[in-house]
Design a protein around this motif. Structure first.
Motif, PDB file in Angstrom:
ATOM      1  N   SER A  87      10.467   4.840  16.888  1.00 57.81           N
ATOM      2  CA  SER A  87      10.781   4.536  15.120  1.00 57.81           C
ATOM      3  C   SER A  87       9.832   3.747  14.482  1.00 57.81           C
ATOM      4  O   SER A  87       9.317   3.209  14.901  1.00 57.81           O
ATOM      5  CB  SER A  87      11.970   3.702  15.480  1.00 57.81           C
ATOM      6  N   LEU A  88      10.233   3.751  13.125  1.00 57.72           N
ATOM      7  CA  LEU A  88       9.120   2.885  12.526  1.00 57.72           C
ATOM      8  C   LEU A  88      10.113   1.506  11.652  1.00 57.72           C
ATOM      9  O   LEU A  88      11.283   2.228  11.191  1.00 57.72           O
ATOM     10  CB  LEU A  88       8.201   3.786  11.086  1.00 57.72           C
ATOM     11  N   HIS A  89       9.410   1.021  11.567  1.00 55.66           N
ATOM     12  CA  HIS A  89       9.775  -0.328  11.735  1.00 55.66           C
ATOM     13  C   HIS A  89       9.796  -2.128  10.255  1.00 55.66           C
ATOM     14  O   HIS A  89       8.182  -1.860  10.571  1.00 55.66           O
ATOM     15  CB  HIS A  89      11.059  -1.480  12.555  1.00 55.66           C
ATOM     16  N   TYR A  90      10.430  -1.251   9.519  1.00 58.39           N
ATOM     17  CA  TYR A  90       9.382  -2.515   7.760  1.00 58.39           C
ATOM     18  C   TYR A  90       9.774  -3.813   8.592  1.00 58.39           C
ATOM     19  O   TYR A  90      11.123  -4.315   8.973  1.00 58.39           O
ATOM     20  CB  TYR A  90      10.725  -2.165   6.682  1.00 58.39           C
ATOM     21  N   GLY A  91       8.788  -4.284   8.107  1.00 59.38           N
ATOM     22  CA  GLY A  91       8.831  -6.149   8.922  1.00 59.38           C
ATOM     23  C   GLY A  91       8.573  -6.679   6.854  1.00 59.38           C
ATOM     24  O   GLY A  91       7.770  -6.743   7.335  1.00 59.38           O
ATOM     25  N   THR A  92      10.034  -7.134   6.949  1.00 62.86           N
ATOM     26  CA  THR A  92       9.930  -7.506   5.138  1.00 62.86           C
ATOM     27  C   THR A  92       9.279  -9.146   4.633  1.00 62.86           C
ATOM     28  O   THR A  92       8.410  -8.831   3.681  1.00 62.86           O
ATOM     29  CB  THR A  92      11.381  -8.019   4.974  1.00 62.86           C
TER      30      THR A  92
ATOM     31  N   HIS B 237      12.362  -6.278  -2.885  1.00 67.63           N
ATOM     32  CA  HIS B 237      11.301  -6.018  -4.234  1.00 67.63           C
ATOM     33  C   HIS B 237      10.833  -4.397  -3.966  1.00 67.63           C
ATOM     34  O   HIS B 237      10.850  -3.855  -3.188  1.00 67.63           O
ATOM     35  CB  HIS B 237      10.307  -6.672  -3.314  1.00 67.63           C
ATOM     36  N   PRO B 238      10.199  -4.349  -5.278  1.00 64.58           N
ATOM     37  CA  PRO B 238       9.289  -3.552  -5.464  1.00 64.58           C
ATOM     38  C   PRO B 238       8.208  -3.163  -4.197  1.00 64.58           C
ATOM     39  O   PRO B 238       8.498  -1.656  -4.236  1.00 64.58           O
ATOM     40  CB  PRO B 238       9.349  -3.761  -7.127  1.00 64.58           C
ATOM     41  N   ALA B 239       7.346  -3.367  -4.160  1.00 65.25           N
ATOM     42  CA  ALA B 239       6.508  -4.082  -3.210  1.00 65.25           C
ATOM     43  C   ALA B 239       6.599  -2.639  -1.739  1.00 65.25           C
ATOM     44  O   ALA B 239       6.303  -1.896  -1.260  1.00 65.25           O
ATOM     45  CB  ALA B 239       5.510  -4.944  -2.889  1.00 65.25           C
ATOM     46  N   ALA B 240       8.485  -3.677  -1.807  1.00 65.61           N
ATOM     47  CA  ALA B 240       8.683  -3.121   0.084  1.00 65.61           C
ATOM     48  C   ALA B 240       9.295  -2.010  -0.586  1.00 65.61           C
ATOM     49  O   ALA B 240       9.024  -1.130   0.448  1.00 65.61           O
ATOM     50  CB  ALA B 240       9.872  -4.488   0.465  1.00 65.61           C
ATOM     51  N   ASP B 241      10.191  -1.462  -1.171  1.00 64.04           N
ATOM     52  CA  ASP B 241      10.216  -0.050  -1.669  1.00 64.04           C
ATOM     53  C   ASP B 241       9.005   1.219  -1.915  1.00 64.04           C
ATOM     54  O   ASP B 241       9.492   2.186  -1.021  1.00 64.04           O
ATOM     55  CB  ASP B 241      11.028   0.040  -3.113  1.00 64.04           C
TER      56      ASP B 241
ATOM     57  N   ALA C 188       6.389   0.849  -0.531  1.00 61.87           N
ATOM     58  CA  ALA C 188       6.115   0.636   1.282  1.00 61.87           C
ATOM     59  C   ALA C 188       7.075   1.248   2.320  1.00 61.87           C
ATOM     60  O   ALA C 188       6.337   2.719   2.935  1.00 61.87           O
ATOM     61  CB  ALA C 188       6.202  -0.418   1.879  1.00 61.87           C
ATOM     62  N   LYS C 189       8.409   1.440   2.080  1.00 63.89           N
ATOM     63  CA  LYS C 189       9.583   2.204   2.682  1.00 63.89           C
ATOM     64  C   LYS C 189       9.138   3.351   2.182  1.00 63.89           C
ATOM     65  O   LYS C 189       9.639   4.603   2.782  1.00 63.89           O
ATOM     66  CB  LYS C 189      11.235   1.845   2.290  1.00 63.89           C
ATOM     67  N   ASN C 190       8.905   4.141   1.267  1.00 63.50           N
ATOM     68  CA  ASN C 190       9.064   5.062   0.487  1.00 63.50           C
ATOM     69  C   ASN C 190       7.863   5.533   1.749  1.00 63.50           C
ATOM     70  O   ASN C 190       7.702   6.567   1.379  1.00 63.50           O
ATOM     71  CB  ASN C 190       8.932   5.035  -1.174  1.00 63.50           C
ATOM     72  N   VAL C 191       6.769   5.410   1.179  1.00 60.34           N
ATOM     73  CA  VAL C 191       5.750   6.265   2.111  1.00 60.34           C
ATOM     74  C   VAL C 191       6.268   5.914   3.371  1.00 60.34           C
ATOM     75  O   VAL C 191       5.963   7.432   4.096  1.00 60.34           O
ATOM     76  CB  VAL C 191       4.439   5.236   2.103  1.00 60.34           C
ATOM     77  N   MET C 192       6.880   5.517   4.074  1.00 59.93           N
ATOM     78  CA  MET C 192       7.127   5.575   5.572  1.00 59.93           C
ATOM     79  C   MET C 192       8.145   6.445   5.579  1.00 59.93           C
ATOM     80  O   MET C 192       7.878   6.995   6.670  1.00 59.93           O
ATOM     81  CB  MET C 192       7.330   3.990   6.102  1.00 59.93           C
ATOM     82  N   GLN C 193       8.961   6.616   4.462  1.00 63.35           N
ATOM     83  CA  GLN C 193      10.305   7.337   4.711  1.00 63.35           C
ATOM     84  C   GLN C 193       9.331   8.937   4.583  1.00 63.35           C
ATOM     85  O   GLN C 193      10.144  10.017   5.728  1.00 63.35           O
ATOM     86  CB  GLN C 193      10.780   7.538   3.624  1.00 63.35           C
ATOM     87  N   VAL C 194       8.909   9.572   3.770  1.00 62.08           N
ATOM     88  CA  VAL C 194       7.804  10.863   3.767  1.00 62.08           C
ATOM     89  C   VAL C 194       7.317  10.949   4.598  1.00 62.08           C
ATOM     90  O   VAL C 194       7.164  12.062   5.545  1.00 62.08           O
ATOM     91  CB  VAL C 194       6.708  10.535   2.570  1.00 62.08           C
ATOM     92  N   ALA C 195       6.583   9.462   5.371  1.00 61.78           N
ATOM     93  CA  ALA C 195       5.227  10.464   7.093  1.00 61.78           C
ATOM     94  C   ALA C 195       6.294  10.874   8.020  1.00 61.78           C
ATOM     95  O   ALA C 195       6.522  11.550   8.471  1.00 61.78           O
ATOM     96  CB  ALA C 195       5.287   8.422   7.070  1.00 61.78           C
TER      97      ALA C 195
ATOM     98  N   ASP D 253      14.717  -0.067   7.767  1.00 59.65           N
ATOM     99  CA  ASP D 253      14.614  -0.719   6.506  1.00 59.65           C
ATOM    100  C   ASP D 253      14.405  -2.633   8.251  1.00 59.65           C
ATOM    101  O   ASP D 253      14.827  -3.048   8.227  1.00 59.65           O
ATOM    102  CB  ASP D 253      15.883  -1.559   5.974  1.00 59.65           C
ATOM    103  N   GLY D 254      13.986  -3.593   7.236  1.00 63.36           N
ATOM    104  CA  GLY D 254      13.874  -5.462   7.410  1.00 63.36           C
ATOM    105  C   GLY D 254      15.091  -6.135   7.581  1.00 63.36           C
ATOM    106  O   GLY D 254      16.347  -5.485   7.717  1.00 63.36           O
TER     107      GLY D 254
END
Length: 425
Positions: free
Chosen positions: A247-252, A270-274, A276-283, A293-294
């Protein structure tokens, strides 16, 4: 009468040869969903605060904070959730039977910096407590530790804590089936490769099969979104993990702070969080790796107004990441379990009738205004299957409303044949 063709066997063989490397790459790096359960949340507690009784206590505390079944129903209504009475009953049952799905004993931020002797003692104690919980059947389905990161100041301490914890578990018998190890604050692919190396050595030391030990990666630094070389390491590291990354976990907050976002504006939305998570989701797409998510650090504590406001925020954030296709998040306090389950269960139950109808029409070839293709049918199946696994939906509801068996549901969701004895019930 045979159809006319122009390509001879030599040309057809050449096609297979040209695409052999592609076939191998797809099979190895993009195997798809393996069907394993994904918890809907991960709860973090400092390692020195954990006891085998903690999950049950968290559940009892959360139910008390909500005011029991009637309080859950009132809160669900206040949050605008449909069928509040049924939601309240389901969530109360969840808090009593399985209050925490995934628990991490934290040796990183939540534990802080202690003397080596003290951390050694707690690492050994954590393993013994986990074994005791598993043997007493009171452990959550998933449980493990988050050790310190592999950056220079904490690297040796991180490796030692991991070694003690794993070695102590090994001394007490087989590893728990739901064991999870968390590698935090990853900045480079080399740190993931080093974690693979450590796992290999631990497996050899305990005569375990290769890939017995797996781990999740916390994405808390911008270097994993864009490296100094202009590449996306969060995609590269998945394929450097030797099939061990679960798993990949986002750290807020670490990620937000790294970008210089002011504390008042650090948030899961936050737009910056979205980004990063969009990139992770594609990866992670089609890799079989899960994503989380965080957290929000606005806790349901204090006076009634503050608690209600924090619950409303948490419920909205949970619903937000579910709608965006992220099916897991972090919880930092027992009172957050209230809205974790209310919001999650509402998400699955509110969407169930439409999803079940569309899936029934697809399977039984019933003409309707929506013409779903296999890929959409898979998404419908996955939605219902997730609701079943977390307890929001029952097998009986699914069979009745979708008109299909659970093994058919899982076969559609996982795009492969599932036998009745292997289906989730």
């Amino acid at each position: 009468m045979a159809a006319n063709t122009s390509l001879d066997t030599t040309a057809l063989a050449a096609v297979e040869l040209r695409l052999a490397a592609t076939d191998k790459l797809l099979a190895k790096n993009y195997p798809g969903d393996d069907g394993r359960r994904q918890p809907i949340h991960t709860a973090y507690v400092p390692a020195d605060r954990y006891t085998p009784e903690l999950p049950a206590q968290w559940g009892a505390d959360a139910l008390e904070a909500a005011g029991g079944v009637s309080g859950l129903q009132s809160l669900a209504s206040t949050l605008g959730l449909k069928d509040a009475g049924r939601l309240a009953e389901l969530v109360a049952s969840k808090l009593e039977s399985e209050p925490i799905e995934d628990l991490r004993l934290d040796f990183e931020d939540g534990f802080g910096h202690r003397s080596d002797e003290e951390e050694d003692q707690w690492a050994a104690r954590a393993a013994k407590d986990v074994v005791a919980a598993v043997n007493s059947a009171v452990a959550p389905p998933f449980i493990g530790i988050r050790f310190k990161c592999f950056e220079a100041p904490t690297r040796s301490r991180a490796v030692r804590t991991l070694d003690i914890f794993i070695s102590e578990l090994a001394a007490h018998g087989p590893l728990p089936s739901g064991l999870v190890l968390t590698l935090p604050k990853v900045t480079t692919v080399a740190q993931v490769e080093t974690m693979v190396y450590i796992c290999e050595n631990l497996e050899r030391a305990h005569s375990w099969a290769p890939r017995t030990l797996k781990f999740e990666v916390q994405m808390e630094t911008p270097q994993l979104i864009l490296s100094h070389e202009g590449i996306v390491p969060s995609a590269v590291l998945l394929h450097a993990g030797d099939g061990r990354i679960t798993s990949l976990h986002y750290g807020t907050y670490d990620y937000s702070a790294s970008l210089g976002i002011a504390a008042a504006y650090q948030s899961m939305e936050h737009p910056a969080a979205d980004y990063a998570k969009n990139v992770m989701q594609v990866a992670i797409a089609e890799t079989g790796v899960h994503m989380s998510d965080g957290s929000t650090n606005i806790l349901p504590l204090g006076d009634d107004e503050s608690v209600r406001a924090a619950w409303a925020l948490h419920a909205r954030l949970v619903r937000r990441h579910l709608e965006r296709g992220i099916y897991q998040g972090w919880d930092l306090h027992q009172n957050q379990l209230v809205t974790r389950y209310l919001a999650s269960y509402a998400f699955y139950r509110e969407g169930f009738d439409a999803a079940a109808t569309r899936l029934r029409n697809y399977v039984h070839k019933i003409e309707s205004a929506i013409m779903d293709e296999p890929a959409t049918a898979k998404a419908l199946g996955n939605f219902i299957r997730r609701g079943l696994i977390c307890g929001a939906l029952s097998a009986e509801e699914i069979v009745e409303h979708a008109g299909i068996s659970i093994e058919t549901l899982e076969s559609i969701a996982l795009a492969r044949e599932i036998k009745k004895e292997d289906a989730h019930v």
